[in-house]
Scaffold this motif. Structure first.
Motif, PDB file in Angstrom:
ATOM      1  N   UNK A 175       0.852  -1.181   0.000  1.00  0.00           N
ATOM      2  CA  UNK A 175       0.000   0.000   0.000  1.00  0.00           C
ATOM      3  C   UNK A 175       0.893   1.237   0.000  1.00  0.00           C
ATOM      4  N   UNK A 176       0.643   2.162  -0.908  1.00  0.00           N
ATOM      5  CA  UNK A 176       1.498   3.343  -1.032  1.00  0.00           C
ATOM      6  C   UNK A 176       0.648   4.608  -1.085  1.00  0.00           C
ATOM      7  N   UNK A 210      -0.593   8.334   4.932  1.00  0.00           N
ATOM      8  CA  UNK A 210      -1.515   8.271   6.068  1.00  0.00           C
ATOM      9  C   UNK A 210      -2.268   6.941   6.104  1.00  0.00           C
ATOM     10  N   UNK A 211      -2.828   6.534   4.959  1.00  0.00           N
ATOM     11  CA  UNK A 211      -3.574   5.280   4.942  1.00  0.00           C
ATOM     12  C   UNK A 211      -2.662   4.099   5.240  1.00  0.00           C
ATOM     13  N   UNK A 212      -1.419   4.164   4.761  1.00  0.00           N
ATOM     14  CA  UNK A 212      -0.507   3.054   5.026  1.00  0.00           C
ATOM     15  C   UNK A 212      -0.182   2.949   6.515  1.00  0.00           C
ATOM     16  N   UNK A 213      -0.098   4.098   7.207  1.00  0.00           N
ATOM     17  CA  UNK A 213       0.161   4.074   8.650  1.00  0.00           C
ATOM     18  C   UNK A 213      -1.035   3.498   9.409  1.00  0.00           C
ATOM     19  N   UNK A 214      -2.236   3.865   8.996  1.00  0.00           N
ATOM     20  CA  UNK A 214      -3.445   3.317   9.623  1.00  0.00           C
ATOM     21  C   UNK A 214      -3.546   1.817   9.381  1.00  0.00           C
ATOM     22  N   UNK A 215      -3.190   1.401   8.167  1.00  0.00           N
ATOM     23  CA  UNK A 215      -3.229  -0.019   7.807  1.00  0.00           C
ATOM     24  C   UNK A 215      -2.245  -0.807   8.678  1.00  0.00           C
ATOM     25  N   UNK A 216      -1.049  -0.263   8.881  1.00  0.00           N
ATOM     26  CA  UNK A 216      -0.063  -0.931   9.730  1.00  0.00           C
ATOM     27  C   UNK A 216      -0.570  -1.048  11.167  1.00  0.00           C
ATOM     28  N   UNK A 217      -1.131   0.037  11.672  1.00  0.00           N
ATOM     29  CA  UNK A 217      -1.631   0.020  13.048  1.00  0.00           C
ATOM     30  C   UNK A 217      -2.727  -1.019  13.213  1.00  0.00           C
ATOM     31  N   UNK A 237      -7.877  -2.256  -3.968  1.00  0.00           N
ATOM     32  CA  UNK A 237      -8.000  -1.532  -2.692  1.00  0.00           C
ATOM     33  C   UNK A 237      -6.720  -0.758  -2.388  1.00  0.00           C
ATOM     34  N   UNK A 238      -6.271  -0.015  -3.377  1.00  0.00           N
ATOM     35  CA  UNK A 238      -5.135   0.873  -3.191  1.00  0.00           C
ATOM     36  C   UNK A 238      -3.797   0.193  -3.055  1.00  0.00           C
ATOM     37  N   UNK A 239      -3.726  -1.102  -3.379  1.00  0.00           N
ATOM     38  CA  UNK A 239      -2.476  -1.830  -3.240  1.00  0.00           C
ATOM     39  C   UNK A 239      -2.415  -2.720  -2.014  1.00  0.00           C
ATOM     40  N   UNK A 240      -3.476  -2.746  -1.231  1.00  0.00           N
ATOM     41  CA  UNK A 240      -3.528  -3.704  -0.118  1.00  0.00           C
ATOM     42  C   UNK A 240      -3.335  -5.111  -0.670  1.00  0.00           C
TER      43      UNK A 240
END
Length: 268
Positions: A191-192, A195-202, A256-259
């Motif tokens: 995912x690149x 902000x969304x990548x940080x939320x995804x990691x969390x 889904x954005x690269x998920x």
């Protein structure tokens, strides 16, 4: 001619190098020969609740990803087609292929985990799937027990990142496909999006293991599964691996954005 004594130091050195090789198991490095057993233990623990956890972890999105994947495969409504679904687990992809394809479409579901195969068989009987067009095999993706050029398509969904030697699995995919056959892979990817990548990691590192602990009694397998996603190659490097295995017309599409990314290639 070299004597036996002269050969011994070299042989010992090679054996020493082999014993020192490591592979990633999530964020840990483990001995090369240990990884497959550790992966097998993960799926033995989660098999009975695997489908339930997929729904919880992805908020049901995995169903849409898999529907899209099988739609892209587009199994024929008329004519014979034999698909090999590797790491097919509990049958989600295999069942979709049979639903979408015609009466001459067959699927061989292969998985290294006997527990996952057992769950797939149980589901197939419970859901009254056409068992005359569906077979189950315990098999290692790195050494498939099938002759060369046996299948028209090879699918693997959310499984290739768990294979110790991905390049061996890709080589086997190329080997068992017929000329003109298609390789298709669905896998978590990179995912690149800021902000969304940080939320995804969390979410991945806190919520998923916690849910796994509640549902299955053990969060460790789900921590490994999350970590394995982060260790898997990004879209472009993985596409290059597919090309190196011999496939042509290689490509991918982010979902889904690269998920998740859908990868493909053809044996030409």
């Amino acid at each position: 001619m070299a004597s036996k004594a002269e050969n011994t130091p070299s042989s010992s050195a090679e054996e020493g190098k082999a014993s020192q090789r490591t592979l990633s198991f999530g964020f840990r490095e483990v001995a090369e020969e240990e990884k497959q057993g550790l992966v097998n233990d993960v799926f033995a623990k989660v098999a009975a609740r695997y489908d339930q956890m997929n729904d919880l972890m992805s908020a049901g999105l995995h169903r849409l990803w898999k529907d899209d994947f099988v739609a892209a495969l587009n199994p024929p409504k008329k004519g014979a087609c034999h698909v090999l679904d590797v790491a097919g687990g509990t049958g989600d992809i295999a069942f979709r292929i049979l639903e979408r394809g015609g009466p001459e479409v067959r699927v061989t579901l292969a998985d290294i985990s006997p527990q996952m195969i057992m769950e797939g068989r149980r589901r197939a009987r419970a859901e009254q799937r056409p068992l005359n067009r569906l077979s189950f095999t315990v098999a290692n993706a790195e050494a498939l027990p099938f002759p060369d050029a046996s299948f028209d398509a090879y699918t693997i969904a959310f499984g290739i990142r768990n294979v110790p030697h991905i390049e061996k699995a890709l080589a086997e995919a190329w080997r068992v496909l017929r000329p003109g056959g298609r390789f298709m892979c669905l896998e978590f990817s990179r995912l690149d999006i800021p902000l969304l990548d940080a939320l995804y990691d969390a979410y991945s590192f806190t919520v998923i293991p916690a849910v796994g602990r509640v549902v299955t009694g053990d969060g460790a397998p789900y921590r490994y599964l999350v970590e394995s996603i982060r260790r898997f190659p990004a879209q472009r490097p993985f596409a290059r691996m597919i090309e190196k295995a011999g496939f042509e017309r290689v490509g991918w599409r982010d979902m889904t954005g690269g998920v998740v990314a859908m990868h493909w290639g053809w044996k030409i």
